[in-house]
Design a protein around this motif. Structure first.
Motif, PDB file in Angstrom:
ATOM      1  N   GLU A  36       0.834  -1.197   0.000  1.00 57.07           N
ATOM      2  CA  GLU A  36       0.000   0.000   0.000  1.00 57.07           C
ATOM      3  C   GLU A  36       0.869   1.247   0.000  1.00 57.07           C
ATOM      4  N   PHE A  37       0.452   2.258  -0.734  1.00 55.32           N
ATOM      5  CA  PHE A  37       1.126   3.545  -0.751  1.00 55.32           C
ATOM      6  C   PHE A  37       0.716   4.294   0.511  1.00 55.32           C
ATOM      7  N   THR A  38       1.707   4.609   1.361  1.00 56.42           N
ATOM      8  CA  THR A  38       1.412   5.227   2.652  1.00 56.42           C
ATOM      9  C   THR A  38       1.936   6.663   2.703  1.00 56.42           C
ATOM     10  N   ALA A  39       1.670   7.316   3.815  1.00 52.68           N
ATOM     11  CA  ALA A  39       2.164   8.676   4.028  1.00 52.68           C
ATOM     12  C   ALA A  39       3.688   8.698   4.043  1.00 52.68           C
ATOM     13  N   LYS A  40       4.305   7.629   4.528  1.00 51.03           N
ATOM     14  CA  LYS A  40       5.772   7.540   4.538  1.00 51.03           C
ATOM     15  C   LYS A  40       6.322   7.552   3.110  1.00 51.03           C
ATOM     16  N   ASP A  41       5.685   6.833   2.209  1.00 48.74           N
ATOM     17  CA  ASP A  41       6.113   6.800   0.811  1.00 48.74           C
ATOM     18  C   ASP A  41       5.954   8.174   0.167  1.00 48.74           C
ATOM     19  N   ARG A  42       4.868   8.850   0.479  1.00 47.89           N
ATOM     20  CA  ARG A  42       4.639  10.189  -0.049  1.00 47.89           C
ATOM     21  C   ARG A  42       5.693  11.167   0.458  1.00 47.89           C
ATOM     22  N   LYS A  43       6.052  11.055   1.740  1.00 46.17           N
ATOM     23  CA  LYS A  43       7.059  11.949   2.319  1.00 46.17           C
ATOM     24  C   LYS A  43       8.441  11.709   1.722  1.00 46.17           C
ATOM     25  N   ILE A  44       8.779  10.465   1.473  1.00 43.33           N
ATOM     26  CA  ILE A  44      10.069  10.165   0.849  1.00 43.33           C
ATOM     27  C   ILE A  44      10.146  10.829  -0.518  1.00 43.33           C
ATOM     28  N   ALA A  45       9.084  10.682  -1.315  1.00 39.89           N
ATOM     29  CA  ALA A  45       9.060  11.301  -2.643  1.00 39.89           C
ATOM     30  C   ALA A  45       9.072  12.827  -2.536  1.00 39.89           C
ATOM     31  N   LEU A  46       8.371  13.368  -1.545  1.00 46.03           N
ATOM     32  CA  LEU A  46       8.337  14.821  -1.357  1.00 46.03           C
ATOM     33  C   LEU A  46       9.704  15.353  -0.949  1.00 46.03           C
ATOM     34  N   PHE A  47      10.393  14.658  -0.059  1.00 47.65           N
ATOM     35  CA  PHE A  47      11.739  15.091   0.337  1.00 47.65           C
ATOM     36  C   PHE A  47      12.690  15.078  -0.854  1.00 47.65           C
ATOM     37  N   ALA A  48      12.550  14.073  -1.728  1.00 51.32           N
ATOM     38  CA  ALA A  48      13.386  14.029  -2.932  1.00 51.32           C
ATOM     39  C   ALA A  48      13.066  15.216  -3.837  1.00 51.32           C
ATOM     40  N   LEU A  49      11.798  15.528  -3.976  1.00 56.11           N
ATOM     41  CA  LEU A  49      11.383  16.670  -4.792  1.00 56.11           C
ATOM     42  C   LEU A  49      11.949  17.972  -4.232  1.00 56.11           C
ATOM     43  N   ILE A  50      11.848  18.157  -2.936  1.00 55.79           N
ATOM     44  CA  ILE A  50      12.352  19.371  -2.291  1.00 55.79           C
ATOM     45  C   ILE A  50      13.870  19.461  -2.427  1.00 55.79           C
ATOM     46  N   ALA A  51      14.558  18.369  -2.154  1.00 55.73           N
ATOM     47  CA  ALA A  51      16.025  18.375  -2.218  1.00 55.73           C
ATOM     48  C   ALA A  51      16.511  18.698  -3.621  1.00 55.73           C
ATOM     49  N   ILE A  52      15.871  18.143  -4.631  1.00 53.33           N
ATOM     50  CA  ILE A  52      16.319  18.372  -5.999  1.00 53.33           C
ATOM     51  C   ILE A  52      15.978  19.791  -6.447  1.00 53.33           C
ATOM     52  N   HIS A  53      14.888  20.353  -5.941  1.00 58.38           N
ATOM     53  CA  HIS A  53      14.558  21.741  -6.274  1.00 58.38           C
ATOM     54  C   HIS A  53      15.495  22.737  -5.579  1.00 58.38           C
ATOM     55  N   ILE A  54      15.909  22.426  -4.382  1.00 62.07           N
ATOM     56  CA  ILE A  54      16.921  23.267  -3.725  1.00 62.07           C
ATOM     57  C   ILE A  54      18.210  23.235  -4.537  1.00 62.07           C
ATOM     58  N   GLN A  55      18.576  22.036  -5.001  1.00 63.53           N
ATOM     59  CA  GLN A  55      19.775  21.904  -5.836  1.00 63.53           C
ATOM     60  C   GLN A  55      19.633  22.740  -7.111  1.00 63.53           C
ATOM     61  N   LEU A  56      18.451  22.746  -7.695  1.00 61.64           N
ATOM     62  CA  LEU A  56      18.203  23.550  -8.888  1.00 61.64           C
ATOM     63  C   LEU A  56      18.392  25.041  -8.599  1.00 61.64           C
ATOM     64  N   LEU A  57      17.815  25.530  -7.510  1.00 60.42           N
ATOM     65  CA  LEU A  57      17.932  26.951  -7.184  1.00 60.42           C
ATOM     66  C   LEU A  57      19.376  27.361  -6.937  1.00 60.42           C
ATOM     67  N   VAL A  58      20.098  26.544  -6.189  1.00 58.55           N
ATOM     68  CA  VAL A  58      21.511  26.845  -5.930  1.00 58.55           C
ATOM     69  C   VAL A  58      22.307  26.769  -7.228  1.00 58.55           C
ATOM     70  N   GLY A  59      21.996  25.803  -8.076  1.00 51.34           N
ATOM     71  CA  GLY A  59      22.672  25.678  -9.361  1.00 51.34           C
ATOM     72  C   GLY A  59      22.421  26.866 -10.272  1.00 51.34           C
ATOM     73  N   LEU A  60      21.197  27.369 -10.281  1.00 49.81           N
ATOM     74  CA  LEU A  60      20.903  28.552 -11.093  1.00 49.81           C
ATOM     75  C   LEU A  60      21.657  29.779 -10.589  1.00 49.81           C
ATOM     76  N   ILE A  61      21.700  29.941  -9.281  1.00 48.43           N
ATOM     77  CA  ILE A  61      22.472  31.054  -8.712  1.00 48.43           C
ATOM     78  C   ILE A  61      23.941  30.900  -9.098  1.00 48.43           C
ATOM     79  N   LEU A  62      24.461  29.707  -8.937  1.00 48.32           N
ATOM     80  CA  LEU A  62      25.860  29.438  -9.281  1.00 48.32           C
ATOM     81  C   LEU A  62      26.125  29.724 -10.754  1.00 48.32           C
ATOM     82  N   TYR A  63      25.212  29.331 -11.602  1.00 46.59           N
ATOM     83  CA  TYR A  63      25.391  29.519 -13.045  1.00 46.59           C
ATOM     84  C   TYR A  63      25.537  30.995 -13.405  1.00 46.59           C
ATOM     85  N   PHE A  64      24.732  31.834 -12.763  1.00 45.02           N
ATOM     86  CA  PHE A  64      24.745  33.244 -13.138  1.00 45.02           C
ATOM     87  C   PHE A  64      25.820  34.066 -12.430  1.00 45.02           C
TER      88      PHE A  64
END
Length: 140
Positions: free
Chosen positions: A36-64
């Motif tokens: 079953e897909f649980t809240a724990k599974d959703r949180k794991i995917a959400l943390f990955a989404l957040i972490a990769i978006h933080i990496q994107l923002l820092v990467g964009l700042i670094l690029y410019f």
């Protein structure tokens, strides 16, 4: 400031990749074991989404703020320069878009199997793309 942002971008990449790998492995295990897909599974995917978006923002700042950023487009014959100034940012933007689409699509799905399958495909493709364009020679 440039050196700090560069070190942060490199250091945070380890965290973002680790969380993304955990999310992909969790989705594959969930799909293959038909659990079953649980809240724990959703949180794991959400943390990955957040972490990769933080990496994107820092990467964009670094690029410019980077001395290698926009000024290096005339030197595309240099493989290392092309990787850091064009391929790495472009492919990682595509990877992050795929991960974001996977997150958005899972919200509309009702079965656990389809949610795990969506995360496996979209997060997995995003992970493969990210791993394909990491400048490994600069990382270690």
């Amino acid at each position: 400031m440039y050196n700090f942002i560069q070190k942060f971008h490199s250091g945070w990449a380890y965290i973002a990749l680790l969380v993304l790998v955990i999310a992909v492995v969790n989705a594959i295990i969930g799909l293959s074991s038909k659990k079953e897909f649980t809240a724990k599974d959703r949180k794991i995917a959400l943390f990955a989404l957040i972490a990769i978006h933080i990496q994107l923002l820092v990467g964009l700042i670094l690029y410019f703020v980077s001395p290698l950023g926009l000024d290096s487009f005339g030197q595309m014959s240099d493989k290392a320069l092309r990787l850091t100034s064009l391929e790495h940012p472009l492919v990682n933007l595509i990877a992050i878009a795929l991960i974001t689409v996977g997150w958005s699509k899972h919200k509309k799905l009702s079965t656990s199997e389809s949610k795990f399958k969506t995360f496996s495909i979209f997060y997995g493709l995003g992970l493969v793309l990210v791993l394909s364009r990491i400048p490994w020679s600069l990382w270690f």
